[in-house]
Design a protein around this motif. Structure first.
Motif, short mmCIF file in Angstrom:
data_model
loop_
_atom_site.label_atom_id
_atom_site.label_comp_id
_atom_site.label_asym_id
_atom_site.label_seq_id
_atom_site.Cartn_x
_atom_site.Cartn_y
_atom_site.Cartn_z
N ILE A 1 -30.95 11.63 35.66
CA ILE A 1 -31.76 10.71 36.18
C ILE A 1 -31.19 9.58 37.16
CG2 ILE A 1 -33.82 10.96 34.34
CD1 ILE A 1 -32.52 8.06 33.50
N GLN A 2 -29.87 9.56 36.74
CA GLN A 2 -29.24 8.64 37.67
C GLN A 2 -28.96 9.16 38.87
OE1 GLN A 2 -28.26 9.34 34.44
NE2 GLN A 2 -28.64 7.43 33.51
N GLU A 3 -29.08 10.35 38.99
CA GLU A 3 -29.17 10.99 40.60
C GLU A 3 -30.26 10.90 41.18
OE1 GLU A 3 -28.98 15.43 40.19
OE2 GLU A 3 -27.31 15.57 41.80
N ASP A 4 -31.54 10.75 40.67
CA ASP A 4 -32.68 10.50 41.02
C ASP A 4 -32.58 8.73 41.32
OD1 ASP A 4 -33.61 12.76 40.51
OD2 ASP A 4 -34.71 11.95 38.59
N ILE A 5 -32.07 8.03 40.60
CA ILE A 5 -31.83 6.50 41.05
C ILE A 5 -30.88 6.42 42.18
CG2 ILE A 5 -31.04 4.28 40.14
CD1 ILE A 5 -31.76 5.29 37.25
N ALA A 6 -29.69 7.23 42.22
CA ALA A 6 -29.04 6.88 43.30
C ALA A 6 -29.67 7.34 44.61
CB ALA A 6 -27.76 7.54 42.93
N LYS A 7 -30.20 8.52 44.65
CA LYS A 7 -31.12 8.92 45.91
C LYS A 7 -31.88 7.59 46.40
CE LYS A 7 -30.64 13.73 45.06
NZ LYS A 7 -31.34 14.94 44.39
N THR A 8 -32.31 7.00 45.66
CA THR A 8 -33.35 5.90 46.18
C THR A 8 -32.48 4.87 46.97
OG1 THR A 8 -33.25 4.48 44.14
CG2 THR A 8 -35.05 6.14 44.19
N ILE A 9 -31.33 4.70 47.03
CA ILE A 9 -30.27 3.75 47.33
C ILE A 9 -30.16 4.11 48.92
CG2 ILE A 9 -28.20 2.42 47.28
CD1 ILE A 9 -28.37 2.94 43.96
N PRO A 10 -30.54 3.49 49.67
CA PRO A 10 -30.50 3.58 51.20
C PRO A 10 -28.87 3.83 51.54
CG PRO A 10 -32.13 2.03 51.12
CD PRO A 10 -31.31 2.23 49.68
N GLY A 11 -28.76 5.01 52.11
CA GLY A 11 -27.47 5.36 52.64
C GLY A 11 -26.25 5.84 51.57
N GLY B 1 -21.89 14.72 43.26
CA GLY B 1 -22.37 15.21 41.85
C GLY B 1 -21.04 15.70 40.99
N LEU B 2 -20.94 15.36 39.98
CA LEU B 2 -20.13 15.90 38.88
C LEU B 2 -20.63 16.25 37.56
CD1 LEU B 2 -17.51 13.45 39.86
CD2 LEU B 2 -17.08 15.65 40.30
N GLY B 3 -20.03 17.28 37.04
CA GLY B 3 -20.40 17.87 35.73
C GLY B 3 -20.24 17.01 34.68
N LYS B 4 -19.32 16.22 34.54
CA LYS B 4 -19.04 15.74 33.42
C LYS B 4 -18.73 13.91 33.85
CE LYS B 4 -18.96 18.42 29.53
NZ LYS B 4 -19.91 18.11 28.67
N ILE B 5 -19.09 13.02 32.99
CA ILE B 5 -18.77 11.58 33.17
C ILE B 5 -17.50 11.16 33.19
CG2 ILE B 5 -19.40 9.11 32.27
CD1 ILE B 5 -21.95 10.16 31.60
N ASN B 6 -16.51 11.85 32.49
CA ASN B 6 -15.17 11.60 32.28
C ASN B 6 -14.54 11.80 33.44
OD1 ASN B 6 -15.86 12.98 29.89
ND2 ASN B 6 -14.29 12.28 29.02
N ASP B 7 -14.91 12.92 34.52
CA ASP B 7 -14.80 13.13 35.88
C ASP B 7 -15.10 12.05 36.77
OD1 ASP B 7 -13.23 15.52 34.98
OD2 ASP B 7 -15.15 16.55 35.39
N ILE B 8 -16.08 11.64 36.50
CA ILE B 8 -16.65 10.48 37.23
C ILE B 8 -15.92 9.22 37.11
CG2 ILE B 8 -18.65 8.91 37.83
CD1 ILE B 8 -20.50 11.13 36.84
N ILE B 9 -15.43 8.93 35.94
CA ILE B 9 -14.66 7.96 35.52
C ILE B 9 -13.33 7.90 36.49
CG2 ILE B 9 -13.34 6.47 33.54
CD1 ILE B 9 -16.47 6.16 33.79
N MET B 10 -13.02 9.14 36.31
CA MET B 10 -11.34 9.41 36.97
C MET B 10 -11.40 9.10 38.43
SD MET B 10 -8.91 11.43 35.13
CE MET B 10 -8.47 12.65 36.30
N GLN B 11 -12.68 9.54 38.97
CA GLN B 11 -12.67 9.60 40.61
C GLN B 11 -13.09 8.04 40.81
OE1 GLN B 11 -14.55 12.04 43.06
NE2 GLN B 11 -13.72 13.83 42.11
N ALA C 1 -25.32 -6.10 39.71
CA ALA C 1 -26.53 -5.21 40.24
C ALA C 1 -26.95 -4.52 39.20
CB ALA C 1 -25.98 -4.34 41.40
N VAL C 2 -28.39 -4.54 38.91
CA VAL C 2 -28.96 -3.78 38.05
C VAL C 2 -30.06 -2.65 38.57
CG1 VAL C 2 -30.40 -3.72 35.81
CG2 VAL C 2 -28.72 -5.51 36.29
N PRO C 3 -30.01 -1.39 38.27
CA PRO C 3 -30.99 -0.35 38.92
C PRO C 3 -32.49 -0.76 38.31
CG PRO C 3 -29.19 0.59 38.15
CD PRO C 3 -28.96 -0.84 37.59
N ASP C 4 -33.46 -0.74 39.37
CA ASP C 4 -34.66 -0.88 38.77
C ASP C 4 -35.20 0.42 38.37
OD1 ASP C 4 -37.35 -1.89 38.77
OD2 ASP C 4 -37.81 -1.49 40.54
N TYR C 5 -35.22 0.66 37.03
CA TYR C 5 -35.43 2.02 36.60
C TYR C 5 -36.41 1.80 35.32
CZ TYR C 5 -35.64 6.75 34.61
OH TYR C 5 -36.18 7.92 34.25
#
Ligand code: ARG
Length: 268
Positions: free
Chosen positions: A161-171, A176-186, A217-221
C-alpha cells in the motif's frame, strides 16, 4: 545483500507428534468439518523483511524466521493441531501463492484493502499501525511536511500500500523493490532519498541501521489495520483463524507478542 529467495523454514510445534520437517510439502492442511487439521502441515506465506512482524534472526547459530505475525501463525496451527511451515517470499508474490493454493494463509502485516479483498478473503483485523517516512538522518530537517517530499526519489516495496501512497505524492520517483532490506541499503547509499513503511518497522530498522531517521512528514493514510489472508471462499479456515484471534485478544497475547518481538528485533 543477501537474497533469501524462497526459504522454507519448518517449525515443529510442541504437541505435534510428527516431525514437521520430514513432512513438508506433502500433506497441506485440509481442514475437516470441525476446523481441525490434525497431524497435517499448514503453510504460511510471508515476506520476512518486516521487523517486528516477521524477520530473519540468527538464534543459536541458526537462521530463523521470527516475529509477532509468526507467533500468531504458530497459535493458529496449534489450535488446528497442525504443523506450521513458513515460506518466505517477496511481498508481491503472496496473493498469487495464496490463490494457487501453494500457501494456505498469509500473515505479513498485510492491509486488507479493497483491491486485495477482490482476490482473497481476510480474517478480522488483528493490529493497526501508522505510516512513517524514513530518510537519511542528515536530510531529516528537509522533510518536515508531505509537500517537501514532492519530486523526491522513493524506494518502495512492490505491491504494498506504500506504493499507492507514494504515487499520490506529486513528482515522486518510485523505485520498486522486492524486499525492505534492499530499500534500506539503497537509502543508506543515497540511491533513493526516502521510503514509506509502517512506523514500528521504520523504528526497528533505524535502531539497527546507523544514519537513518523518521522524518516529521506523516503520510495521510487511513490505516484499517492488518488482517490474515486465505484463499477466496475458504470460510472454514477464516472462521478457525478468527477463533484463534479472539482467544489471543481475550488473553491479551497479541500485545505480549508485539513487545517480545520488538525486543527480539532490537537485540543483537
Ligand atoms: N501494510 C502494508 C501492505 O499491506 C505493507 C506490508 C508489508 N509486509 C511485509 N511483510 N513486508 O501493503
Amino acid at each position: 545483500m543477501k537474497k533469501w529467495g524462497i526459504l522454507t523454514v519448518c517449525l515443529v510445534l510442541a504437541g505435534s507428534l510428527l516431525a514437521g520437517c520430514g513432512e513438508k510439502n506433502k500433506d497441506q492442511a485440509s481442514v475437516s468439518d470441525n476446523g481441525k487439521a490434525e497431524g497435517k502441515t499448514i503453510v504460511l506465506g510471508t515476506s520476512a523483511d518486516f521487523p517486528p512482524y516477521e524477520f530473519h534472526k540468527m538464534i543459536n547459530g541458526k537462521d530463523q524466521i521470527v516475529g509477532f505475525d509468526i507467533e500468531i501463525a504458530k497459535q493458529i496451527a496449534a489450535d488446528m493441531g497442525a504443523n506450521l511451515e513458513v515460506k518466505d517470499m517477496d511481498f508481491k508474490a503472496l496473493l498469487a501463492e495464496l490463490s494457487s493454493g501453494r500457501v494456505d494463509f498469509v500473515i505479513s502485516g498485510m492491509t486488507p484493502d479493497e483491491n486485495r479483498k477482490k482476490e482473497v478473503d481476510f480474517s478480522n483485523n488483528y493490529y493497526k499501525a501508522q505510516q512513517a517516512v524514513v530518510v537519511r538522518e542528515a536530510d531529516k530537517a528537509k522533510y518536515t511536511t508531505m509537500k517537501s517530499l514532492e519530486g523526491v526519489s522513493f524506494g518502495i516495496q512492490t505491491g504494498s500500500i506504500q506504493e499507492d501512497i507514494a504515487k499520490t505524492i506529486p513528482g515522486a520517483k518510485i523505485t520498486g523493490l522486492g524486499k525492505i532490506n534492499d530499500i534500506i541499503m539503497q537509502l543508506s547509499s543515497s540511491r533513493v532519498d526516502a521510503s514509506i513503511m509502517e512506523k514500528p518497522v521504520a523504528e526497528a530498522f533505524i535502531k539497527n541501521v546507523k544514519g537513518l531517521a523518521i522524518a516529521n512528514a506523516v503520510p495521510d493514510y487511513q490505516e484499517d489495520g492488518y488482517a490474515i489472508g486465505v484463499k477466496k471462499g475458504n470460510k472454514e479456515l477464516v472462521d478457525q483463524i478468527n477463533k484463534t484471534l479472539d482467544r489471543l485478544n481475550q488473553e491479551k497475547k497479541i500485545d505480549q507478542f508485539v513487545s517480545e518481538a520488538s525486543d527480539l528485533a532490537a537485540s543483537k
